[in-house]
Scaffold this active site. Sequence first.
Site, PDB file in Angstrom:
ATOM      1  N   GLY A  42      10.050   6.682  -0.228  1.00  0.00           N
ATOM      2  CA  GLY A  42      10.356   5.476  -0.996  1.00  0.00           C
ATOM      3  C   GLY A  42      11.742   5.542  -1.587  1.00  0.00           C
ATOM      4  CD  GLU A  58      15.360   4.236  -0.057  1.00  0.00           C
ATOM      5  OE1 GLU A  58      15.060   5.402   0.281  1.00  0.00           O
ATOM      6  OE2 GLU A  58      16.317   3.982  -0.803  1.00  0.00           O
ATOM      7  CD  GLU A  62      12.981   8.853   0.853  1.00  0.00           C
ATOM      8  OE1 GLU A  62      11.753   8.723   1.009  1.00  0.00           O
ATOM      9  OE2 GLU A  62      13.504   9.009  -0.262  1.00  0.00           O
ATOM     10  CD  GLU A 111      10.027  21.663   3.606  1.00  0.00           C
ATOM     11  OE1 GLU A 111       8.850  21.285   3.393  1.00  0.00           O
ATOM     12  OE2 GLU A 111      10.395  22.829   3.439  1.00  0.00           O
TER      13      GLU A 111
END
Length: 269
Positions: A42, A58, A62, A111
């Site tokens: 997020g 996002e 990510e 990670e």
Amino acid sequence: MVLFTLDDEEEMDLKKVPEKKLKVLLIKRKDHPFMGCYAIPGGFVDINESIENAVYRELKEETNIDNVYLEQLYTWGEVNRDPRMRVVSTSYMALVNKDDISPKAGDDAEEVDWFDISKKIIKTEDLKVISEIKLENAKRNIIIIYEITEIIEVKGYNKTSKYDIKLVKGERALAFDHIKILNYSLERMRNKVQYTTIAFSLLPKYFTLMELQQVYELLLGRELTKQNFRRWINPMVTKTDKVKKNRAYRPSALYELNRSYIIDEIKNI
């Protein structure tokens, strides 16, 4: 962005059909607050950006994923849910086929990985349900277990629930209030699978009826009788001329989602 998928559990007995596990995608936070804790992917919405555009930006930043359909789930607005400032979050959810995406940690995550996730009821009382949510990543030797007590209040014809959540195993809790979001996502998915074709999102285009039943049992959290299940899903599927071969058991017919059923489902919305 809550992404669920299914994966086959390793089965030593080749005569058995592999059991399936429900998984959720989590990132390990690179920055404060909650640095080093796992969290749902997020981020913040830019000033000139729509919420939907922020979701996909996002997700790409990510996890390196940008090819899934996400459905808006719920808005979270408790006052102290983020130690930095007043933050209101809109959560999204998707059920994806694991073979179709390849998550990779972006600049904002240390990670990214799939975690087995399960929820089971431990105890029920008059207006109280105690459940357990377990998150596990065997590769990284991580187990996180929460105990969730749902207290149900009935006022007239309305029912509301309050939750008491306690970490019972794990070196670190999930970041922010993300366990609440996961809990809500599991319940929403369990409800929605009963009246939509959302479960098919977790399967490849062609599948056996046994595989489909495993998915429904996993999402619903209970066993289903073969006869009743097949009667229920019969309008949703179409038998193909393809078969799935396996050296351990006889070939099984492959099915696909009935497109006309989807059209009828859309018309009835």
